[in-house]
Motif scaffolding. Structure first.
Motif, short mmCIF file in Angstrom:
data_model
loop_
_atom_site.label_atom_id
_atom_site.label_comp_id
_atom_site.label_asym_id
_atom_site.label_seq_id
_atom_site.Cartn_x
_atom_site.Cartn_y
_atom_site.Cartn_z
N GLY A 122 5.46 8.31 -5.07
CA GLY A 122 6.64 8.68 -3.74
C GLY A 122 7.47 8.34 -4.08
O GLY A 122 7.50 8.83 -3.18
N GLN A 123 8.29 8.96 -5.12
CA GLN A 123 9.89 9.08 -4.94
C GLN A 123 10.73 9.80 -4.62
O GLN A 123 11.37 9.69 -3.86
N ASP A 124 9.59 10.85 -4.89
CA ASP A 124 10.02 12.00 -3.83
C ASP A 124 10.38 12.53 -2.11
O ASP A 124 11.41 12.40 -1.84
N ALA A 125 8.76 12.08 -2.28
CA ALA A 125 8.83 11.86 -0.64
C ALA A 125 9.11 10.82 0.47
O ALA A 125 10.39 10.59 1.15
N LEU A 126 9.82 9.72 -0.67
CA LEU A 126 10.77 8.55 -0.31
C LEU A 126 12.20 9.03 -0.67
O LEU A 126 13.14 8.36 0.43
N PRO B 171 0.66 -1.28 0.17
CA PRO B 171 0.06 -0.34 0.00
C PRO B 171 0.70 0.98 -0.13
O PRO B 171 1.94 1.43 0.84
N TYR B 172 0.90 2.01 -0.46
CA TYR B 172 1.23 3.44 -0.89
C TYR B 172 1.02 4.90 -1.40
O TYR B 172 1.25 5.78 -1.98
N VAL B 173 -0.51 4.56 -1.53
CA VAL B 173 -1.21 5.66 -1.23
C VAL B 173 -1.37 6.72 -0.05
O VAL B 173 -1.83 6.25 1.14
N THR B 174 -0.95 7.57 -0.43
CA THR B 174 -1.61 8.67 0.44
C THR B 174 -2.98 9.12 1.09
O THR B 174 -3.98 8.67 0.37
N ALA B 175 -3.52 9.55 2.33
CA ALA B 175 -4.01 9.45 3.38
C ALA B 175 -5.44 9.85 2.71
O ALA B 175 -6.72 9.96 2.69
N GLN C 176 7.51 5.07 -15.20
CA GLN C 176 8.21 5.85 -15.33
C GLN C 176 8.67 6.13 -13.33
O GLN C 176 8.23 6.94 -12.94
N GLY C 177 9.55 5.41 -12.65
CA GLY C 177 9.99 6.24 -11.50
C GLY C 177 9.03 5.77 -10.26
O GLY C 177 8.65 6.28 -9.52
N GLU C 178 8.39 4.40 -10.97
CA GLU C 178 7.50 3.95 -9.75
C GLU C 178 8.04 2.81 -9.29
O GLU C 178 7.67 2.03 -8.10
N VAL C 179 9.20 2.22 -9.51
CA VAL C 179 9.52 0.87 -8.97
C VAL C 179 11.06 1.04 -9.00
O VAL C 179 12.04 1.97 -9.51
N PHE C 180 11.58 0.68 -7.92
CA PHE C 180 13.52 0.99 -7.22
C PHE C 180 13.76 -0.58 -6.46
O PHE C 180 13.50 -1.10 -6.69
N ALA C 181 15.10 -0.30 -6.95
CA ALA C 181 15.26 -1.49 -7.01
C ALA C 181 16.66 -0.87 -5.58
O ALA C 181 17.47 0.56 -5.81
N LEU C 182 17.23 -2.30 -4.54
CA LEU C 182 18.39 -1.41 -3.91
C LEU C 182 19.11 -3.59 -3.37
O LEU C 182 18.52 -3.91 -3.36
#
Length: 302
Positions: A268-272, A212-216, A290-296
């Protein structure tokens, strides 16, 4: 106010083309919202018609001039009316959703599958961070929902055993149905867990999650189609990143030394990045995101 479906002149609408035009007009006038596999009235109407007729859903054009029996016309009319009157996503009406040609059973117990991670798994097996798919032995899918990503991961990494977890017992019941349908019950195990809490002691070569990643604020403003989905599957806190940060905190203890973490976070890229400025996020773009899935990598997290 719930939109009212106009009465379809069943005797006058005789071809697939007739019903496509009628459906698009009716759905547009009703002001429906989209985003659960389609983005507009034309594609949604085509999907509903094809699914109702048990035809391949990828292209309506070969069927446009086919004449329909009275029973088929009545079935299509009922489906279009249900979509307009209930404002439920089309996937709940047909009990099916698709990711890259893979069909999954869905109902109101789970969010409608539409993950970009699924697209990446099918198209290139996450090649940007997994150089050898055959070397992947253990995979964890957090917040599995319908089980779609666990299934696609099992197909992408044929030597891997997959653990899939969710906090919702209802979601796990749907996931089991899909896993059994794909014949993967021996390779994919399901766990009721709150992220990492409740999982067996193990480390993984790959952890994937579409949490879940949607703002309240955004959840509170959802149109009816999105309100029909479980709120638990959307709500990510004030900035949407509450669960994502918990995953980042727990992942280091669960990744093998050469392991990787893949998480979908929507917008949520900027917030994260603002909340975790020291992490070297690698953004995995696809044909549709674009910019919606990250890897680490595991070393990045430690």
């Amino acid at each position: 106010m719930t939109a009212k479906s106009p009465h379809a002149p069943i005797e006058e609408l005789v071809s697939v083309r007739d019903w496509l035009r009628y459906a698009v007009t009716s759905m547009t006038r009703a002001g429906l919202s989209y985003g659960h596999g389609t983005t507009n009235a034309v594609d949604e109407a085509a999907y509903l018609i094809l699914a109702t007729l048990d035809l391949p859903i990828d292209d309506i054009n070969p069927w446009l001039d086919c004449r329909l029996t009275l029973a088929e016309r009545e079935s299509i009319d009922a489906v279009i009316a249900k979509r307009i009157e209930t404002r439920k996503p089309a996937a709940y009406i047909t009990n099916s959703a698709y990711i890259q040609g893979h069909k999954f059973y869905v109902d109101e117990r789970v969010i409608v599958p539409r993950s970009f991670i699924g697209e990446l798994l099918v198209q290139d097996q996450l090649a940007a961070i997994v150089p050898d798919p055959l070397a992947v032995q253990r995979v964890l899918d957090l917040c599995t929902g319908s089980g779609c990503l666990a299934i696609l991961a099992a197909e992408a990494f044929p030597n891997a055993r997959v653990d899939a977890s969710d906090i919702s017992a209802d979601a796990l019941a749907v996931a089991k149905r899909n896993i059994d349908a794909y014949g993967l019950d021996k390779r994919v195990r399901l766990f009721k867990a709150d992220l990492f809490e409740g999982l067996p002691a193990a480390t993984y070569d790959l952890i994937i999650s579409n949490p879940p990643y949607v703002t309240a604020e955004a959840v509170a403003a959802f149109p009816p189609e999105y309100q029909a989905e479980p709120t638990l599957a959307h709500l990510g806190g004030e900035d949407g990143m509450d669960l994502v940060r918990k995953i980042l905190d727990g992942a280091p203890d669960r990744l093998s030394p050469a392991g990787s973490l893949i998480v979908e976070i929507g917008a949520g890229q900027d917030a994260l990045e603002a909340s975790r400025p020291g992490l070297p996020f690698l953004w995995l773009d696809s044909e549709t995101s674009q910019g919606e899935v990250f890897a680490l990598l595991a070393n990045d997290l430690k």
